[in-house]
Design an enzyme around this catalytic site. Structure first.
Site, short mmCIF file in Angstrom:
data_model
loop_
_atom_site.label_atom_id
_atom_site.label_comp_id
_atom_site.label_asym_id
_atom_site.label_seq_id
_atom_site.Cartn_x
_atom_site.Cartn_y
_atom_site.Cartn_z
N GLU A 132 27.42 33.29 73.82
CA GLU A 132 28.29 32.11 73.82
C GLU A 132 27.49 30.81 73.69
O GLU A 132 28.01 29.82 73.13
CB GLU A 132 29.14 32.06 75.09
CG GLU A 132 30.25 33.09 75.15
CD GLU A 132 29.83 34.38 75.82
OE1 GLU A 132 30.70 35.23 76.10
OE2 GLU A 132 28.60 34.55 76.06
N PHE A 186 36.84 38.78 90.93
CA PHE A 186 35.84 39.18 89.94
C PHE A 186 35.67 38.10 88.87
O PHE A 186 36.63 37.65 88.27
CB PHE A 186 36.28 40.50 89.30
CG PHE A 186 35.39 41.00 88.20
CD1 PHE A 186 34.07 41.39 88.46
CD2 PHE A 186 35.86 41.09 86.89
CE1 PHE A 186 33.25 41.85 87.44
CE2 PHE A 186 35.05 41.56 85.87
CZ PHE A 186 33.74 41.94 86.14
N GLN A 187 34.44 37.65 88.67
CA GLN A 187 34.06 36.65 87.67
C GLN A 187 34.63 35.25 87.96
O GLN A 187 34.69 34.41 87.08
CB GLN A 187 34.46 37.09 86.25
CG GLN A 187 33.70 38.31 85.76
CD GLN A 187 33.95 38.62 84.30
OE1 GLN A 187 35.05 38.41 83.78
NE2 GLN A 187 32.93 39.12 83.62
N VAL A 189 13.15 22.38 69.30
CA VAL A 189 12.47 21.41 70.15
C VAL A 189 11.02 21.85 70.34
O VAL A 189 10.71 23.04 70.44
CB VAL A 189 13.18 21.30 71.50
CG1 VAL A 189 12.33 20.60 72.53
CG2 VAL A 189 14.50 20.58 71.33
N PHE A 211 4.07 23.21 72.44
CA PHE A 211 4.22 21.84 72.89
C PHE A 211 4.05 21.73 74.40
O PHE A 211 3.53 20.73 74.92
CB PHE A 211 5.59 21.29 72.47
CG PHE A 211 5.64 19.79 72.39
CD1 PHE A 211 5.08 19.12 71.31
CD2 PHE A 211 6.23 19.03 73.39
CE1 PHE A 211 5.11 17.73 71.23
CE2 PHE A 211 6.27 17.66 73.32
CZ PHE A 211 5.71 17.00 72.24
#
Length: 574
Positions: A49, A111-112, A380, A465
């Site tokens: 997602e 639940f969830q 990035v 980086f």
């Protein structure tokens, strides 16, 4: 009977929305089934997602239109949060449908169970919980309008049974974006003209707010004899066809951009939220133009703040300005930029085949080989550095990244949304090896959806980086090693055309082959790990940090790392 979910889909279709990004789940069944029945709104199935939200952000950035993403209850919609933060901070319009647990179970630790309306509030301009079908479609219309008008994220939290309930009102309202023309009042424009006419050296700092105002900003620069420094998010809108461009400033920028700012008597800030205070000159006069009044003076104290869109403000201000006959500041900045540009280009050359490839050379080849209307996305970190310095924009090219939120792994996810939004344009995702590995499963999204994204992997076997930041702060690099697979072999196993390149002499042909491939393709390029991306100005603290890093590295028994660092950057340092 028309359900709430079916009305949502009908409203999306009425507003020209023909795609939704997401992953199905039981609490989303009403919505996904409504999409199936409608048949005109495409479900873009991703593997995480988070990718759906990043894809929607890139879609909205490219089109300027509302993009839609959906997540099932609990963990499903929580995965959206990082991508929605990116969309919110990039100021692009996204609508998120966040499914919820059954209404009767809310507050029981079911639940969830989560409380999405609280969790999403920080990354949205509007978040609301739909507790009863009677609230719809009114809340949908409010959410869509908020996202469109405020250029941000709107979230509707909808329990599964509410989505499946019969709607009380089946209207499908078209939300049209208002397009006001906003300019400062005449007295404020007169004051700006007085300040600009009364000084000798003006520099323009242009940000993302100059979108759509290219020619007007160029006219201002000509009248004021002002070099134009661009922030990273302004690059795609002002760099092209710009005789006054002197590059970027900031951590990723050019020495010429830094100098043009530092030498200015007056800085004219146009549509920019440039955050790094250390790169603003101390003694200049500052004039800032922004459509959002709350942004004025946010990054640096200003002498005059003007609320207005850049194009209209520039058009209104131009007749009040006296053409500057002394163009020495501009000429000096342009000359310095040419020298800086030449030095940067000198670094973008092939290495010996016995040595890893310079990432600058890869970026230069991509710039030269990609289409004139290519859409680039960049991870990035070091990929953003090389994109900022070596990818040249045209009027048709775009550059998308997580430039404000700063999330890892965005390049491939943004690339998905960019390719869905622009199926006939070339999309090039410049990915770091750490970023690609983080969301590696999204390569399958490319094949499943037939998306011809070209993924270019800057493979330096490190969080590069992060290592640079450690060195600059005086720390011995630690925990940044990446033991990578052969990304080309992985891509081939997933049904993607791929090449792996370890020698500079093989790179030009490989870049051409991958970019020309008809379908998704991946190029795994083994690059120099120790390549330094020098900021335009080295502070005393950074010099001290590198010295401490060198001492600590030797004392920790890793002196060979210093030799590698010197070998890789000899041409930059001396």
């Amino acid at each position: 009977m028309t359900t709430v979910a079916e009305n949502i889909v009908r409203t999306l279709r009425a507003n020209g929305i023909d795609r939704v990004y997401g992953i199905p789940g039981d609490s989303l069944n009403g919505f996904t089934d409504a999409l199936r029945k409608d048949g005109t709104v495409r479900w873009v199935h991703v593997r995480h997602e988070e990718s759906a939200a990043f894809a929607a952000a890139a879609d909205a950035a490219l089109t300027g239109d509302l993009a839609v993403v959906a997540g099932s209850c609990g963990p499903g919609n929580l995965h959206l949060i990082n991508g929605l933060f990116d969309a919110q901070r990039s100021r692009v319009p996204v609508l998120a449908i966040a499914a919820h647990i059954p209404t009767s179970e809310i507050g029981t630790g079911y639940f969830q169970e989560t409380h999405p309306q609280e969790l999403f509030r920080e990354c949205s301009v509007y978040t609301e919980y739909v507790a009863d079908p009677v609230q719809m479609p009114r809340l949908l219309e409010i959410a869509m309008r908020a996202a469109i008008e405020q250029r941000g994220v709107a979230v509707l939290v909808i329990p599964g049974e509410v989505a499946l309930a019969e709607t009380r009102d089946d209207r499908a309202t078209v939300i049209e974006r208002a397009r006001p023309v906003i300019t400062p009042n005449p007295e404020e424009l007169d004051r700006a003209a007085e300040l600009l006419n009364g000084c000798e050296r003006v520099t323009i700092l242009a940000g993302a707010g100059v979108e759509g105002a290219h020619d007007e900003v160029i006219a201002l620069a000509d009248r004021l004899a002002a070099p134009i420094v661009h922030a990273l998010r302004g690059k795609e809108f002002i760099e092209y066809d710009n005789p006054y461009d002197v590059g970027m400033t900031g951590l990723l920028g050019f020495a010429s951009g830094y100098r043009a700012m530092d030498d200015a008597e007056t800085v004219l800030m146009l549509g920019t939220d440039f955050p790094y205070a250390q790169f603003y000159p101390d003694s200049a006069t500052f004039i800032q133009v922004d459509i959002r009044g709350e942004q004025l003076g946010k990054r640096h104290p200003i002498d005059l703040g003007l609320v207005g869109d850049v194009r209209a403000t520039a058009e209104a201000l131009l007749p009040k300005l006296t053409a500057k006959s002394d163009r020495r500041h501009l000429d000096d900045a342009i000359a310095h930029y040419r020298k800086t540009r030449a030095r940067l280009d000198d670094l973008a050359v092939p290495s010996r085949d016995s040595q890893p490839i310079h990432p600058q050379y890869l970026a230069r080849l991509l710039d030269e080989t990609a289409d004139d209307d290519a859409i680039f996305t960049a991870d990035v970190g070091s990929p953003t550095v090389w994109a900022a310095r070596y990818l040249q924009m045209t009027e048709q090219r775009r550059l998308i990244g997580s430039f404000t939120h700063g999330s890892m792994a965005n390049a491939l996810m943004h690339g998905i949304g960019a390719q869905v939004a622009r199926p006939d344009q070339q999309v090039v995702a410049l990915a770091g090896d750490g970023g690609l590995a983080m969301m590696l499963g999204e390569l399958i999204t490319l094949t499943q959806n037939g998306l011809p994204v070209k993924t270019i992997v800057v493979n330096n076997s490190s969080l590069n980086f992060v290592e640079l930041e450690m060195k600059a702060a005086g720390f011995v690099t630690y925990g940044t090693d990446l033991h990578n697979p052969d990304f080309a072999a992985v891509a081939q196993a997933l049904g993607i055309f791929a090449r792996r390149v370890e020698r500079s002499s093989d790179l030009p042909d490989a870049v051409r082959e991958v970019l020309a491939h008809d379908g998704p393709a991946l190029l795994d390029v083994v690059t120099e790990r120790q390549e330094l991306s020098m900021p335009p100005a080295i502070t005393a603290d950074q010099v001290k940090g590198f010295a401490l890093y060198a001492i600590r590295t030797v004392m920790s028994g890793r002196g060979d790392e210093l030799l590698d660092l010197a070998r890789a950057n000899w041409r930059q340092l001396f």
